[in-house]
Structures are given as structure tokens and as C-alpha cells.
Design a protein around this motif. Sequence first.
Motif, short mmCIF file in Angstrom:
data_model
loop_
_atom_site.label_atom_id
_atom_site.label_comp_id
_atom_site.label_asym_id
_atom_site.label_seq_id
_atom_site.Cartn_x
_atom_site.Cartn_y
_atom_site.Cartn_z
N ASN A 177 11.83 -14.86 33.88
CA ASN A 177 11.71 -13.88 33.91
C ASN A 177 13.29 -13.37 33.60
O ASN A 177 13.73 -14.47 34.99
CB ASN A 177 11.56 -12.72 35.11
CG ASN A 177 11.18 -11.25 34.65
OD1 ASN A 177 11.92 -10.18 35.16
ND2 ASN A 177 10.14 -10.80 34.05
N ASP A 180 13.89 -11.56 38.49
CA ASP A 180 14.05 -12.51 39.36
C ASP A 180 14.31 -13.88 39.69
O ASP A 180 13.19 -14.88 40.34
CB ASP A 180 12.25 -12.79 39.77
CG ASP A 180 11.93 -12.83 38.50
OD1 ASP A 180 12.63 -13.99 37.87
OD2 ASP A 180 10.12 -13.18 38.31
N THR A 223 8.83 -13.92 44.70
CA THR A 223 7.58 -13.58 45.24
C THR A 223 7.44 -12.18 45.65
O THR A 223 6.79 -11.77 45.55
CB THR A 223 7.50 -14.54 46.22
OG1 THR A 223 8.69 -14.08 47.69
CG2 THR A 223 7.30 -16.23 46.40
N THR A 232 7.54 -8.95 43.77
CA THR A 232 7.54 -8.25 42.02
C THR A 232 7.59 -6.89 42.44
O THR A 232 7.85 -6.38 41.40
CB THR A 232 5.81 -8.83 41.81
OG1 THR A 232 4.71 -8.08 42.78
CG2 THR A 232 5.15 -10.10 41.90
N LEU A 254 10.94 -5.14 40.69
CA LEU A 254 10.40 -5.35 38.85
C LEU A 254 9.94 -4.25 39.21
O LEU A 254 9.98 -4.00 37.15
CB LEU A 254 9.23 -6.10 38.57
CG LEU A 254 9.92 -8.04 39.14
CD1 LEU A 254 8.90 -9.25 38.12
CD2 LEU A 254 11.53 -8.58 38.48
N SER A 292 6.47 -10.51 33.38
CA SER A 292 5.98 -9.64 34.99
C SER A 292 4.59 -9.16 35.49
O SER A 292 4.04 -9.20 36.02
CB SER A 292 6.51 -7.96 35.02
OG SER A 292 6.32 -7.63 34.12
N ASP A 293 3.46 -10.16 34.09
CA ASP A 293 2.28 -9.94 34.49
C ASP A 293 1.80 -8.24 34.73
O ASP A 293 1.36 -7.41 35.11
CB ASP A 293 2.00 -10.71 36.37
CG ASP A 293 1.14 -11.51 36.14
OD1 ASP A 293 1.95 -11.96 34.81
OD2 ASP A 293 1.68 -12.77 37.48
N VAL A 349 3.84 -5.77 35.69
CA VAL A 349 4.83 -4.89 36.63
C VAL A 349 6.03 -3.68 36.04
O VAL A 349 5.92 -3.27 36.38
CB VAL A 349 5.18 -5.49 38.07
CG1 VAL A 349 6.22 -5.36 38.95
CG2 VAL A 349 4.58 -6.22 38.43
#
Length: 441
Positions: free
Chosen positions: A19, A22, A150, A152, A155, A431-432, A434
Amino acid sequence: MKNIYLLLGSLLLITACDNDLDQIPPNIASTDSLTDFDGVLNAAYFYQLGSVTPMAVMGDFRADNALMDEEPFPAFDRFNSDLTDMEDQFFGPFYTALYKSILSANTIIENSSDATDVGEAKFLRALSYFKLVQVFGDVVINLSAEPSITDTSILVRQPVADVYNNVIIPDLTDAVAALDTEIVNGKASRYAAQGLLGKVYVTRGDFGSAEPHLAAVVNGAAAAGISLQANFADIFGELNDLNPEIIFATQVSSSVVDEYEFSEFWSWSGGLDTKSLLPLDASLIAAFDASEAGGDTDLRRAVTIDETTMSSPKFPQTGGPEHDWIELRLADVILLYAETLNENGSSATEALGVLDGIRTRAGLPALNPATINTQALVRQAIQDERRLELAFEGQRWFDLVRTGTADAELGETIDPNYLVAPIPISEVLASDGVITQNPGY
């Protein structure tokens, strides 16, 4: 090689995590052990290169100055979800480059004891976030050189107002205080920061706050060596880089390969990309016709449009890879200043009079306050002047959006969702979820 890219070398921030937001830059030395930040600062300048062509295309091809020929690229002229097809060539590189510039700037701001370096870094961070919110709306705020990989929660996209109030305006305010009015090697200066701050306030509709900053640039320009070029054509092209009208430009060099791997801005406007061989929109031709309706010749016309090739020669193809991209020039600031005067209740005579230098250079008579005698008429006259003066400089679409005139000028009702661009899907996935997508995309 342009001056600001010297010393990039091994200090150029290479980012390789999944990403773009991050990641910790894997410099040869850790950021807290660096004592010379020249390379990192130059990296912050360098990464602006990746934003240039996407801004240029969005600014003119999304609006009524230019158009695309080959599918799926006419999505820029359609206000629906089709714009997601443009991620790989435009929005992805744009997004990545600006967050890399921000990350580099953060390193300077957190670690350097040089006030000028920090001022330049804050200018570049503000410029990056200004571009991001103009294009995407809400965006992620990262003010750390080494953000957590770690947590998140960092984001989560932040509201546009918070990006302006917590980052862009404070950073530019600090840059104004830290920088000198003199422009050195094309780097950020006090007037670059102050002019951009005025533009930010205008974009926010805060004309009262904008006026003193724009007035400071207009009134102090001459003493700082900033002036309108006598000949409109002498603003543009490789031989005119860093001319006295340029307050700030992203410097471009063929010897420096940036992350943008596709046709650059001069190719798009010049009709050299097969996706848009005839980019000139008939609407812009009509705008120049209207400018000359009184029988005068608008000297900007031949510099800006070529009706034979239906393209723009503003950035000549000869030496194309050496053209700097103009981020802010004096004429832009003058036009914004006239706009603030009008919105703040000044007379038509005062507001229109500010434009006399621009009109004279264009070979046109001064605008007449006896006939352009209401705030609404003055407002329209200034916007018309901005279009002709700044065409193919990536300004038109963002002017239409900030003034709320996109529907009227483009002749259609645009869903507000499509006043901003789609967040790159790669960022959403990395970011899954987020980082969320803009509505409508």
C-alpha cells in the motif's frame, strides 16, 4: 539535468510495500540518523512529476477544452462510473506519486533543523494534498515519516474540510513564514506558498481570507523579480522554463525518468497520442471567437489552439520532454485576485482593472465596467478570462467544480458523485477495504 534533481542518488525514496500509504522508506540510512536532507527534499520535488499528466488530462479533457477519441478514454467526457477504466494510466500513478512526495516531505519536516528545507517540504506536502482533494475528495492523511504498518486506522479517509484545515492551510501558512520571496533554482518561495494559499482559500469559497494573500503576491511580485511576460508565447516551451512569470513549476527533464510511463501532457494536448489525435474541443474555439467578437485579435489564440490540426501548440512538441509543468504563474494569481475583489464587494471598476495587464498582453481592450456592471457579470467575465488565459494548463475542470458552474458550462446535469475521481481500486484492495471507494464507482 534540472537543478532540483541533483543529489537524488541513493537517497531517492524507493517504496515497495503493498500500500502506498503505510510504508517505511527503506533508505540507506534511517531517517533519524540523517544529517543531510538535500536528497530527500529533492525526492519530494521529483515525485510531483507523476502527478503532472493526470492533472493536465483531468483539468482539460474532463472539461470542455479537450476531448478523447478512442475508447475507453472518452470516459473523461462521460459522467458515470466508466472513469474507473482510467486507473492504470492516470489515477493510480497520480495517487502513488503524491503520497511518495508526502512521505519524503514528512521525513524533512520531522527530522531537519533547516527552516528553509522544512518550509519547502511543507509547501510540497500542501501542494500534494491540494491536488489529492481536488481529484478524489476525502483522502487519507499521513503526517508521519514512518507510519505504522499495523495500525490500519490511519488509512481511513478524512473529510475534505479536515484535510484543508489540519494540513493544507497550516502547512502553507508555515511555508509563507519560513521561505524567502526570492525564487532560487525554481524551488518553492514565499510567494509560491502565499499564492497557493490564496488559491486554496478561493477553492474553499473563503474570499475574505484569500484576498490579503493574493494581494501580497500581486503587489510584491515586481520586487521579487516576478512579472507578466510581454509576449504570451514566451511563457511556454523549453526555452522559456523558469521565466519571470512562473512562480512555481514542476521541473521536467528527459534525463530524469519518473514513474509516469505513458504519453505526457504535451503529447495529449498536441494530438500525438492515438487515443486523442484531434483533442481540441469546438467549445474552446467558440470561446476564442467570442473573445474576438469586437473585431480584435486575441493574441493568445494562435499560441493556444490550432484549428487545422485541432490540437494545442501551447507546449511545443520540439523539446517536449524538457517542458516544465506550470503549477502557478502570475497571471493565474492576478485572475484569482480579481475574483476575490469581486466576491468581497469591490466595484466593477476595481475588480476588472486588475485584469488590464493580461488583456493588454492579449491585444484586447480593457473590460468595460460601464457594461459589465454587476457582480454576476464581473464574475462571468473573470471566469471567461481564466478559461482563455489558462487553457491546456490543467485548470478548467477544477475551476468549473469550485465555482459550481460545471452543469451550466458543459450543458448537462452532472451527478455530484462524478465531480471527483475514483480512488484507485488497488488501494482499496491493499487496505482490505479500510480505504473506501467514492460513491458511484
